[in-house]
Design an enzyme around this catalytic site. Structure first.
Site, short mmCIF file in Angstrom:
data_model
loop_
_atom_site.label_atom_id
_atom_site.label_comp_id
_atom_site.label_asym_id
_atom_site.label_seq_id
_atom_site.Cartn_x
_atom_site.Cartn_y
_atom_site.Cartn_z
N ASP A 223 -8.49 16.13 60.59
CA ASP A 223 -8.46 15.04 61.57
C ASP A 223 -8.17 15.67 62.94
OD1 ASP A 223 -6.56 11.92 61.97
OD2 ASP A 223 -7.99 12.99 63.25
N LYS B 233 -10.80 10.29 71.18
CA LYS B 233 -10.15 10.67 72.45
C LYS B 233 -11.07 11.40 73.42
CE LYS B 233 -5.73 10.64 70.02
NZ LYS B 233 -4.86 9.61 70.61
N TYR C 67 -0.66 11.04 61.22
CA TYR C 67 -1.21 9.70 61.46
C TYR C 67 -2.71 9.83 61.61
CZ TYR C 67 -2.21 5.33 64.04
OH TYR C 67 -2.74 4.12 64.46
P1 KE4 Z 1 -7.45 5.60 67.53
O1 KE4 Z 1 -7.89 4.58 66.49
O2 KE4 Z 1 -6.13 5.23 68.17
O3 KE4 Z 1 -8.56 5.92 68.54
O4 KE4 Z 1 -7.22 6.99 66.75
C1 KE4 Z 1 -6.33 7.02 65.66
C2 KE4 Z 1 -5.86 8.45 65.48
C3 KE4 Z 1 -6.39 9.19 64.45
N1 KE4 Z 1 -6.02 10.48 64.25
C4 KE4 Z 1 -5.12 11.07 65.06
C5 KE4 Z 1 -4.73 12.49 64.80
C6 KE4 Z 1 -4.54 10.34 66.14
O5 KE4 Z 1 -3.63 10.95 66.94
C7 KE4 Z 1 -4.91 9.01 66.36
C8 KE4 Z 1 -4.30 8.17 67.46
N2 KE4 Z 1 -3.21 8.75 68.17
C9 KE4 Z 1 -2.24 7.84 68.76
C10 KE4 Z 1 -1.21 8.70 69.51
N3 KE4 Z 1 -0.30 9.29 68.66
C11 KE4 Z 1 -2.88 6.82 69.64
C12 KE4 Z 1 -1.93 6.05 70.55
C13 KE4 Z 1 -1.73 4.63 70.09
O6 KE4 Z 1 -1.68 4.39 68.87
O7 KE4 Z 1 -1.58 3.77 70.99
#
Ligand code: KE4
Length: 428
Positions: free
Chosen positions: A239, A267, A144
């Site tokens: 990523d 994060k 993701y």
């Molecule tokens: P954000 O847009 O949520 O800050 O980041 C997206 C993203 C991009 N790349 C990786 C590897 C990520 O894990 C994420 C976001 N992770 C999720 C948890 N699996 C965020 C939690 C959520 O979607 O509420």
């Protein structure tokens, strides 16, 4: 466990927010219960609206590696806030954070700050297309990269290989430019590159996947991926939104000793405030406006408050040469405890970990990619999740997510997780 106040708040929220939440996974749908409303947090602990206290193994999905409300970070935020939170102008804090990111991650020659991981990957994708003048990207099933259209794609069936929209609203014309390969399967990447000669701009990968549960890439797979991208002049993008500053000072790329062309972050670099970033080879990054023609912008990008929170977080880590050793020791203690329980109770569950991120899969199969991760018994996980929650342990509310340990988790906290795990596994 009393949850009347959370239940009441969730009922009210559903009148005002889609699904009552601002991000799907926190709705607790896959564990069959209403979400809890967190009122406050300190160190490794969360307190919900009903006063229930939990030991936190999500850490806001990764950012809270120091634990919650670390005093140096909070004091720094308070201090900066009194001078202003966002100017839509340059500020010194953005330079300080950029320099620390570069110090931790040598492959980053220059870096652009944005406001989320999604913005970071979305911008890196446009940059790679602008730099290579190519249109296709390759991602991996189970990874993701945030919710930009080009990443919400499922694998095209068989010969098609072209992507299919994985969400309404993503157009077929967008989907056709995203190709999906199999994690840890280099042959699947070779086939896609062969079929799309000279049209692939970038390969995106979570070097240690966290979004299908914790699934570390095999080293040889990443080595071959690097070699392929070199040979085909494809931009290799790690990523590290989740793994950056989590697995080691230099993230997964330090552990594997493999240098990507670009890296995306999020994060931890926000210290709990909204920050994302992307950076890497200068010749690529200098394509970004206003240095170059690839456009990307953001009102709140580099705001002093978020920059200071991220800077303070990384500075604490930078000043503690044993930070990751200590964190690793805590994790090993926890992992040994959990695995000993499983052995004693003859529970054959698969356990993947890398540094302070890990997942216990409710399957006896080795989990090396999305297909094997999906053999997990998500219903059993849901029952387990609720037993752990009732015992005061707050886990990610989905089998296909990573669990996190912070520097604030004491042995007492870890022992409590092991003990609660024991009673939950006996009750299952
Ligand atoms: P954000 O847009 O949520 O800050 O980041 C997206 C993203 C991009 N790349 C990786 C590897 C990520 O894990 C994420 C976001 N992770 C999720 C948890 N699996 C965020 C939690 C959520 O979607 O509420």
């Amino acid at each position: 466990m009393k949850t009347t106040k959370s239940d009441k708040l969730f009922k009210e929220a559903q009148k005002h927010l889609p699904g009552g939440v601002n991000s799907p996974v926190r709705a607790f749908k896959s564990v069959g219960r209403n979400p809890l409303y967190i009122k406050k947090a300190k160190g490794a602990k969360l307190t919900d609206a009903d006063g229930n206290v939990f030991i936190d193994y999500i850490g806001s999905w990764g950012p809270m590696i120091l634990g919650h409300t670390r005093k140096e970070v909070i004091n720094a935020i308070k201090k900066v806030a009194t001078d202003g939170t966002s100017f839509g102008a340059c500020c010194e804090q953005e330079i300080l954070l950029a320099k620390l990111i570069k110090k931790f991650v040598p492959s980053v020659e220059i870096v652009r700050m944005v406001n989320s991981g999604t913005e970071a990957t979305m911008s890196a994708m446009r940059l790679a297309r602008g730099f290579t003048q190519r249109e296709k990207i390759i991602k991996f099933e189970g990874c993701y990269h945030g919710h930009a259209d080009s990443f919400l794609i499922k694998a095209g069936s068989g010969v098609a290989t072209l992507g299919l929209p994985d969400s309404p609203g993503v157009t077929k014309s967008t989907a056709k430019d995203t190709l999906t390969a199999k994690y840890n399967d280099i042959e699947s990447v070779y086939r896609l590159v062969e079929k799309n000669k000279d049209s692939v701009a970038a390969v995106f990968i979570e070097p240690v996947a966290g979004n299908m549960g914790c699934v570390p890439a095999e080293k040889d797979f990443l080595i071959k991926l690097r070699e392929l991208c070199d040979a085909e002049k494809i931009v290799l993008i790690f990523d590290e939104v989740m793994t950056g500053f989590r697995l080691a000072r230099g993230g997964a790329q330090e552990i594997y000793g493999i240098t990507p062309d670009l890296t995306t972050f999020g994060k931890i670099i926000g210290g709990g405030l909204p920050v994302g970033a992307y950076g890497g080879r200068r010749e690529i990054m200098e394509m970004i406006a206003p240095a170059g023609p690839v456009y990307q912008a953001g009102t709140l990008s580099g705001n002093p408050l978020a920059m200071q929170a991220g800077y303070e977080t990384l500075k604490i880590i930078d000043n503690d040469k044993n930070f990751y050793k200590k964190l690793g020791d805590s994790c090993q203690y926890l992992y040994d405890g959990l695995l000993e329980v499983n052995k004693k109770l003859n529970k054959n569950l698969t356990f993947n970990s890398c540094g302070s991120m890990f997942t216990m899969f409710f399957t006896d199969q080795k989990v090396t990619d999305f297909d094997s991760a999906k053999t997990s018994d998500t219903k059993a996980f849901g029952r387990y999740f609720n037993l752990m929650l009732a015992g005061g342990i707050y886990l990610p509310p989905s089998q296909l997510e990573a669990w996190f340990v912070s520097a604030a988790h004491s042995h007492k906290d870890l022992d409590k997780a092991i003990k609660t795990h024991h009673s939950a596994m006996k009750a299952l």
